[in-house]
Design a protein around this motif. Structure first.
Motif, PDB file in Angstrom:
ATOM      1  N   UNK A   1       0.812  -1.211   0.000  1.00 43.33           N
ATOM      2  CA  UNK A   1       0.000   0.000   0.000  1.00 43.33           C
ATOM      3  C   UNK A   1       0.848   1.264   0.000  1.00 43.33           C
ATOM      4  N   UNK A   2       1.880   1.314   0.836  1.00 46.76           N
ATOM      5  CA  UNK A   2       2.676   2.537   0.928  1.00 46.76           C
ATOM      6  C   UNK A   2       3.349   2.873  -0.396  1.00 46.76           C
ATOM      7  N   UNK A   3       3.779   1.864  -1.138  1.00 49.17           N
ATOM      8  CA  UNK A   3       4.426   2.104  -2.439  1.00 49.17           C
ATOM      9  C   UNK A   3       3.421   2.623  -3.464  1.00 49.17           C
ATOM     10  N   UNK A   4       2.225   2.043  -3.483  1.00 45.14           N
ATOM     11  CA  UNK A   4       1.178   2.497  -4.409  1.00 45.14           C
ATOM     12  C   UNK A   4       0.781   3.933  -4.085  1.00 45.14           C
ATOM     13  N   UNK A   5       0.580   4.231  -2.811  1.00 40.12           N
ATOM     14  CA  UNK A   5       0.192   5.577  -2.395  1.00 40.12           C
ATOM     15  C   UNK A   5       1.289   6.591  -2.732  1.00 40.12           C
ATOM     16  N   UNK A   6       2.507   6.240  -2.446  1.00 36.43           N
ATOM     17  CA  UNK A   6       3.647   7.115  -2.755  1.00 36.43           C
ATOM     18  C   UNK A   6       3.682   7.442  -4.256  1.00 36.43           C
ATOM     19  N   UNK A   7       3.447   6.438  -5.082  1.00 40.60           N
ATOM     20  CA  UNK A   7       3.462   6.646  -6.526  1.00 40.60           C
ATOM     21  C   UNK A   7       2.316   7.568  -6.969  1.00 40.60           C
TER      22      UNK A   7
ATOM     23  N   UNK B   1      -5.245  18.548 -14.325  1.00 34.52           N
ATOM     24  CA  UNK B   1      -6.123  18.734 -13.164  1.00 34.52           C
ATOM     25  C   UNK B   1      -7.244  17.703 -13.144  1.00 34.52           C
ATOM     26  N   UNK B   2      -7.196  16.744 -14.043  1.00 37.00           N
ATOM     27  CA  UNK B   2      -8.249  15.744 -14.174  1.00 37.00           C
ATOM     28  C   UNK B   2      -8.199  14.680 -13.099  1.00 37.00           C
ATOM     29  N   UNK B   3      -8.938  13.633 -13.354  1.00 35.96           N
ATOM     30  CA  UNK B   3      -9.104  12.554 -12.395  1.00 35.96           C
ATOM     31  C   UNK B   3      -8.000  11.503 -12.537  1.00 35.96           C
ATOM     32  N   UNK B   4      -7.414  11.122 -11.413  1.00 38.22           N
ATOM     33  CA  UNK B   4      -6.514   9.974 -11.375  1.00 38.22           C
ATOM     34  C   UNK B   4      -7.346   8.756 -11.008  1.00 38.22           C
ATOM     35  N   UNK B   5      -7.059   7.645 -11.676  1.00 39.90           N
ATOM     36  CA  UNK B   5      -7.737   6.391 -11.389  1.00 39.90           C
ATOM     37  C   UNK B   5      -6.673   5.357 -11.052  1.00 39.90           C
ATOM     38  N   UNK B   6      -6.994   4.528 -10.102  1.00 43.27           N
ATOM     39  CA  UNK B   6      -6.070   3.454  -9.724  1.00 43.27           C
ATOM     40  C   UNK B   6      -6.829   2.138  -9.716  1.00 43.27           C
ATOM     41  N   UNK B   7      -6.308   1.186 -10.450  1.00 38.49           N
ATOM     42  CA  UNK B   7      -6.885  -0.152 -10.513  1.00 38.49           C
ATOM     43  C   UNK B   7      -5.896  -1.095  -9.846  1.00 38.49           C
TER      44      UNK B   7
ATOM     45  N   UNK C   1      -4.503  -0.639  -1.906  1.00 35.01           N
ATOM     46  CA  UNK C   1      -4.894   0.518  -1.091  1.00 35.01           C
ATOM     47  C   UNK C   1      -6.213   0.244  -0.382  1.00 35.01           C
ATOM     48  N   UNK C   2      -6.140   0.107   0.953  1.00 35.18           N
ATOM     49  CA  UNK C   2      -7.343  -0.231   1.728  1.00 35.18           C
ATOM     50  C   UNK C   2      -7.433   0.465   3.089  1.00 35.18           C
ATOM     51  N   UNK C   3      -6.342   0.976   3.619  1.00 34.80           N
ATOM     52  CA  UNK C   3      -6.377   1.518   4.980  1.00 34.80           C
ATOM     53  C   UNK C   3      -7.061   2.884   5.019  1.00 34.80           C
ATOM     54  N   UNK C   4      -7.622   3.205   6.180  1.00 30.29           N
ATOM     55  CA  UNK C   4      -8.256   4.514   6.360  1.00 30.29           C
ATOM     56  C   UNK C   4      -7.254   5.638   6.128  1.00 30.29           C
TER      57      UNK C   4
ATOM     58  N   UNK D   1      -1.026 -14.309  -4.237  1.00 32.22           N
ATOM     59  CA  UNK D   1      -1.376 -14.397  -2.810  1.00 32.22           C
ATOM     60  C   UNK D   1      -1.817 -13.080  -2.167  1.00 32.22           C
ATOM     61  N   UNK D   2      -1.103 -11.975  -2.410  1.00 32.52           N
ATOM     62  CA  UNK D   2      -1.498 -10.742  -1.724  1.00 32.52           C
ATOM     63  C   UNK D   2      -2.836 -10.209  -2.228  1.00 32.52           C
ATOM     64  N   UNK D   3      -3.231 -10.556  -3.429  1.00 30.22           N
ATOM     65  CA  UNK D   3      -4.527 -10.155  -3.967  1.00 30.22           C
ATOM     66  C   UNK D   3      -5.624 -11.083  -3.450  1.00 30.22           C
ATOM     67  N   UNK D   4      -5.337 -12.374  -3.372  1.00 33.60           N
ATOM     68  CA  UNK D   4      -6.322 -13.359  -2.929  1.00 33.60           C
ATOM     69  C   UNK D   4      -6.645 -13.220  -1.444  1.00 33.60           C
TER      70      UNK D   4
END
Length: 172
Positions: free
Chosen positions: A63-69, A83-89, A93-96, A127-130
């Protein structure tokens, strides 16, 4: 992100492709350099006409690496007029805390969870996705929506046995 970091799901051939990620886009300067090359090629003076950018990956693994990116991406593209929308698939990323950061610093933002299948998740997904259950995904989506973030999920038709049987019957 780096294809060499993807451990791949059973149904996906992307991780088996040749990875040309010797020069990772892991700094704002490198990212802007490559985006400017595309802008020059397309005759764009800035990114103000671009309405969305999607990050589609399973390659962060944390999560920290995805958020940092995503934070770096918002900053780098913002300096180029986006200024548009960023989307992440993805599924990292799940923590509050991360959702709060996205709502405060990356919005407008949409979060698409890679559910991909409902059954045999431990066989089909890395595994980390499942490990992320459907209930956990639903909860993360709810919490993201509470913060004003758009959410959705991906599902791949044909991975679940009931869908395989459904399509097989129609193909015969």
């Amino acid at each position: 992100n780096a294809r060499t970091l993807c451990k791949g799901c059973a149904f996906c051939g992307t991780y088996g492709l040749d990875a040309d990620d010797h020069d990772l886009l892991n700094t704002k300067g490198k990212l802007q350099r490559d985006v400017k090359l595309i802008m020059d090629e397309k005759g764009m003076k800035d990114l103000s006409g671009l309405y969305e950018v999607a990050v589609v990956t399973g390659c962060f693994n944390r999560e920290d690496k995805a958020l940092e990116h995503l934070l770096m991406l918002r900053d780098a593209l913002g300096e180029l007029g986006f200024t548009g929308e960023l989307k992440y698939l993805g599924s990292e990323i799940t923590s509050d805390k991360a959702l709060d950061t996205l709502a405060e610093r990356v919005a407008p933002f949409s979060l698409y969870f890679t559910v991909d299948c409902f059954t045999r998740r431990d066989q089909m997904l890395r595994p980390n996705k499942a490990r992320m259950t459907l209930d956990q995904t639903r909860d993360a989506m709810r919490r993201a929506k509470e913060r004003g973030l758009e959410t959705s999920m991906t599902y791949i038709l044909g991975l679940d046995p009931i869908m395989q049987a459904f399509w097989q019957d129609r193909m015969e």
